[in-house]
Design a protein around this motif. Structure first.
Motif, PDB file in Angstrom:
ATOM      1  N   ARG A  87       0.739  -1.254  -0.204  1.00  0.00           N
ATOM      2  CA  ARG A  87       0.040   0.239   0.295  1.00  0.00           C
ATOM      3  C   ARG A  87       0.863   1.481  -0.080  1.00  0.00           C
ATOM      4  O   ARG A  87       2.025   1.456   0.616  1.00  0.00           O
ATOM      5  N   HIS A  88       0.467   2.568  -0.681  1.00  0.00           N
ATOM      6  CA  HIS A  88       1.094   3.484  -0.741  1.00  0.00           C
ATOM      7  C   HIS A  88       1.474   4.351   0.995  1.00  0.00           C
ATOM      8  O   HIS A  88       0.811   3.783   1.785  1.00  0.00           O
ATOM      9  N   GLY A  89       2.103   5.264   0.510  1.00  0.00           N
ATOM     10  CA  GLY A  89       2.717   5.978   1.187  1.00  0.00           C
ATOM     11  C   GLY A  89       1.350   6.740   1.907  1.00  0.00           C
ATOM     12  O   GLY A  89       0.628   7.279   1.504  1.00  0.00           O
ATOM     13  N   ARG A  90       1.710   7.484   3.045  1.00  0.00           N
ATOM     14  CA  ARG A  90       0.961   8.633   3.676  1.00  0.00           C
ATOM     15  C   ARG A  90       0.409   9.508   2.526  1.00  0.00           C
ATOM     16  O   ARG A  90       1.251  10.419   2.845  1.00  0.00           O
ATOM     17  N   THR A  91      -0.893  10.400   3.073  1.00  0.00           N
ATOM     18  CA  THR A  91      -1.144  11.431   2.496  1.00  0.00           C
ATOM     19  C   THR A  91      -1.381  12.353   3.077  1.00  0.00           C
ATOM     20  O   THR A  91      -2.210  11.943   4.422  1.00  0.00           O
ATOM     21  N   ALA A  92      -2.015  13.558   3.173  1.00  0.00           N
ATOM     22  CA  ALA A  92      -2.475  14.907   3.931  1.00  0.00           C
ATOM     23  C   ALA A  92      -4.179  14.793   4.254  1.00  0.00           C
ATOM     24  O   ALA A  92      -4.297  14.580   4.698  1.00  0.00           O
ATOM     25  N   VAL A 146      -4.184  12.491  -5.502  1.00  0.00           N
ATOM     26  CA  VAL A 146      -2.896  13.252  -4.244  1.00  0.00           C
ATOM     27  C   VAL A 146      -1.994  12.702  -3.857  1.00  0.00           C
ATOM     28  O   VAL A 146      -1.144  11.590  -4.251  1.00  0.00           O
ATOM     29  N   ALA A 147      -1.137  14.021  -3.963  1.00  0.00           N
ATOM     30  CA  ALA A 147       0.385  13.012  -3.196  1.00  0.00           C
ATOM     31  C   ALA A 147       0.721  12.332  -2.373  1.00  0.00           C
ATOM     32  O   ALA A 147      -0.145  13.157  -0.796  1.00  0.00           O
ATOM     33  N   LEU A 148       1.790  11.995  -1.495  1.00  0.00           N
ATOM     34  CA  LEU A 148       2.240  12.023  -0.497  1.00  0.00           C
ATOM     35  C   LEU A 148       2.671  13.400   0.449  1.00  0.00           C
ATOM     36  O   LEU A 148       3.524  14.146  -0.373  1.00  0.00           O
ATOM     37  N   ASP A 149       2.561  13.243   1.319  1.00  0.00           N
ATOM     38  CA  ASP A 149       2.836  13.649   2.612  1.00  0.00           C
ATOM     39  C   ASP A 149       4.216  13.752   2.656  1.00  0.00           C
ATOM     40  O   ASP A 149       5.042  12.983   3.095  1.00  0.00           O
ATOM     41  N   ASP A 150       4.857  14.686   4.477  1.00  0.00           N
ATOM     42  CA  ASP A 150       5.793  14.062   4.505  1.00  0.00           C
ATOM     43  C   ASP A 150       6.098  13.005   5.351  1.00  0.00           C
ATOM     44  O   ASP A 150       7.765  12.376   4.672  1.00  0.00           O
ATOM     45  N   ASP A 175      -1.010   4.575 -11.006  1.00  0.00           N
ATOM     46  CA  ASP A 175      -0.765   5.740 -11.950  1.00  0.00           C
ATOM     47  C   ASP A 175      -0.588   6.893 -10.789  1.00  0.00           C
ATOM     48  O   ASP A 175      -0.737   7.271 -11.197  1.00  0.00           O
ATOM     49  N   LEU A 176      -1.605   6.724 -10.288  1.00  0.00           N
ATOM     50  CA  LEU A 176      -2.183   7.396  -8.915  1.00  0.00           C
ATOM     51  C   LEU A 176      -0.787   8.268  -8.212  1.00  0.00           C
ATOM     52  O   LEU A 176      -0.090   7.294  -7.211  1.00  0.00           O
ATOM     53  N   ALA A 177      -0.790   9.137  -8.299  1.00  0.00           N
ATOM     54  CA  ALA A 177       0.415  10.264  -7.291  1.00  0.00           C
ATOM     55  C   ALA A 177       1.034   9.854  -6.144  1.00  0.00           C
ATOM     56  O   ALA A 177       1.957   8.936  -6.031  1.00  0.00           O
ATOM     57  N   ARG A 178       0.224   8.821  -5.165  1.00  0.00           N
ATOM     58  CA  ARG A 178       0.523   8.334  -4.263  1.00  0.00           C
ATOM     59  C   ARG A 178       1.008   6.872  -4.226  1.00  0.00           C
ATOM     60  O   ARG A 178       2.582   6.303  -3.476  1.00  0.00           O
ATOM     61  N   ALA A 179       0.718   6.498  -4.802  1.00  0.00           N
ATOM     62  CA  ALA A 179       1.039   4.623  -5.404  1.00  0.00           C
ATOM     63  C   ALA A 179       2.487   4.591  -5.995  1.00  0.00           C
ATOM     64  O   ALA A 179       3.341   4.638  -5.841  1.00  0.00           O
ATOM     65  N   SER A 180       2.416   5.211  -7.375  1.00  0.00           N
ATOM     66  CA  SER A 180       3.541   5.160  -7.929  1.00  0.00           C
ATOM     67  C   SER A 180       4.703   6.309  -7.366  1.00  0.00           C
ATOM     68  O   SER A 180       6.293   6.349  -7.625  1.00  0.00           O
ATOM     69  N   GLY A 181       4.021   7.967  -6.349  1.00  0.00           N
ATOM     70  CA  GLY A 181       5.784   8.096  -5.649  1.00  0.00           C
ATOM     71  C   GLY A 181       6.034   6.970  -4.699  1.00  0.00           C
ATOM     72  O   GLY A 181       7.235   7.163  -4.582  1.00  0.00           O
ATOM     73  N   THR A 224      10.599 -12.203  -7.585  1.00  0.00           N
ATOM     74  CA  THR A 224      10.407 -11.706  -6.551  1.00  0.00           C
ATOM     75  C   THR A 224       9.292 -10.645  -7.335  1.00  0.00           C
ATOM     76  O   THR A 224      10.526  -9.823  -8.570  1.00  0.00           O
ATOM     77  N   GLY A 225       7.853  -9.890  -7.878  1.00  0.00           N
ATOM     78  CA  GLY A 225       7.402  -9.081  -7.620  1.00  0.00           C
ATOM     79  C   GLY A 225       6.518  -8.043  -6.595  1.00  0.00           C
ATOM     80  O   GLY A 225       6.264  -8.594  -6.249  1.00  0.00           O
ATOM     81  N   ILE A 226       6.610  -6.509  -7.286  1.00  0.00           N
ATOM     82  CA  ILE A 226       6.159  -5.732  -6.447  1.00  0.00           C
ATOM     83  C   ILE A 226       4.877  -5.129  -7.047  1.00  0.00           C
ATOM     84  O   ILE A 226       5.210  -4.974  -8.056  1.00  0.00           O
ATOM     85  N   VAL A 227       3.920  -4.569  -6.646  1.00  0.00           N
ATOM     86  CA  VAL A 227       3.211  -4.754  -6.995  1.00  0.00           C
ATOM     87  C   VAL A 227       2.733  -2.865  -5.837  1.00  0.00           C
ATOM     88  O   VAL A 227       2.667  -3.487  -4.464  1.00  0.00           O
ATOM     89  N   VAL A 228       2.526  -2.103  -6.458  1.00  0.00           N
ATOM     90  CA  VAL A 228       1.693  -0.957  -5.623  1.00  0.00           C
ATOM     91  C   VAL A 228       0.509  -0.577  -5.876  1.00  0.00           C
ATOM     92  O   VAL A 228       0.075  -0.200  -6.360  1.00  0.00           O
ATOM     93  N   SER A 229      -0.399  -0.402  -4.982  1.00  0.00           N
ATOM     94  CA  SER A 229      -1.769  -0.018  -4.751  1.00  0.00           C
ATOM     95  C   SER A 229      -2.098   0.833  -3.759  1.00  0.00           C
ATOM     96  O   SER A 229      -1.114   1.259  -2.975  1.00  0.00           O
ATOM     97  N   HIS A 230      -3.071   0.167  -3.751  1.00  0.00           N
ATOM     98  CA  HIS A 230      -4.214   0.876  -2.369  1.00  0.00           C
ATOM     99  C   HIS A 230      -5.213   0.271  -1.385  1.00  0.00           C
ATOM    100  O   HIS A 230      -5.005  -0.456  -2.379  1.00  0.00           O
TER     101      HIS A 230
END
Length: 209
Positions: free
Chosen positions: A8-13, A26-30, A55-61, A145-151
């Motif tokens: 799962r993606h990192g935190r956003t605001a 929505v992009a990742l916050d700090d 492709d959403l910024a929080r995942a792609s970041g 091993t493959g990695i999938v980044v999603s929500h």
């Protein structure tokens, strides 16, 4: 053994404020950026051969951070997006949604998703997400091993469906933490009489300090 790691993606605001995101970009916050940088070397140590990401910024970041540690380039795939939650829900907290759109909120609580304009159903998400996972799994060779980044919500419904479980057992899974990950392994086991199949071996692993 083949392995898929679903992150799962990192935190956003918006995560922090309890605002629903869906397809909002929505992009990742700090904090989210720090989470992605912290998890990156842990997953890179698994020596992934590929990284696929929403492709959403929080995942792609988040994928970019893992890729930087792994020497890979993420492949962006719209099929890995979160549920589309509809225009009226996007950006609002649950309380704000209930106040602004009480009929839609009531339909959501009742599970009457078809009554909510623009909102994807579980079947809609599975129709795009599971074929994506299957295609990635098919590219992996023995020992890879493959990695999938999603929500979070999308992963919670897609994992049991990919594994062939009946019903909707994802409702019994805990919520994935930001930068929490899932491990699926394809290998033989005595439980299956030596037949190789995909199995869930970890849910919501997180980096511990």
């Amino acid at each position: 053994m083949r392995r898929l790691v679903l992150l799962r993606h990192g935190r956003t605001a918006w995560n922090d404020a309890g605002r629903a995101q869906g397809h909002a970009d929505v992009a990742l916050d700090d904090v989210g950026l720090a989470q992605a940088k912290e998890v990156a070397p842990v997953l890179a140590a698994l020596r992934p051969v590929a990284i696929w990401s929403s492709d959403l910024a929080r995942a792609s970041g988040t994928a970019d951070a893992v890729a930087a540690e792994s020497g890979l380039t993420p492949v962006l795939d719209t099929r890995l997006r979160e549920f589309d939650i509809g225009p009226n829900r996007t950006g609002l907290t649950s309380e704000q949604y209930a106040a602004a759109h009480p009929e839609e909120h009531a339909a959501l609580l009742a599970g009457e998703i078809d009554a909510i304009p623009g909102r994807e159903t579980r079947d809609d998400v599975l129709a795009r997400f599971v074929p994506a996972l299957t295609s990635y799994a098919d590219t992996l060779g023995e020992g890879e091993t493959g990695i999938v980044v999603s929500h979070g919500a999308a992963l919670r419904v897609a994992v049991p469906a990919f594994l062939g479980w009946e019903g909707d057992p994802g409702e019994s899974f805990g919520v994935l933490a930001n930068c929490g990950w899932v491990v699926l392994e394809h290998a033989a086991s005595t439980w299956t009489g030596g037949v190789e199949r995909w199995r869930l071996t970890a849910w919501n692993r997180v980096v511990t300090s």
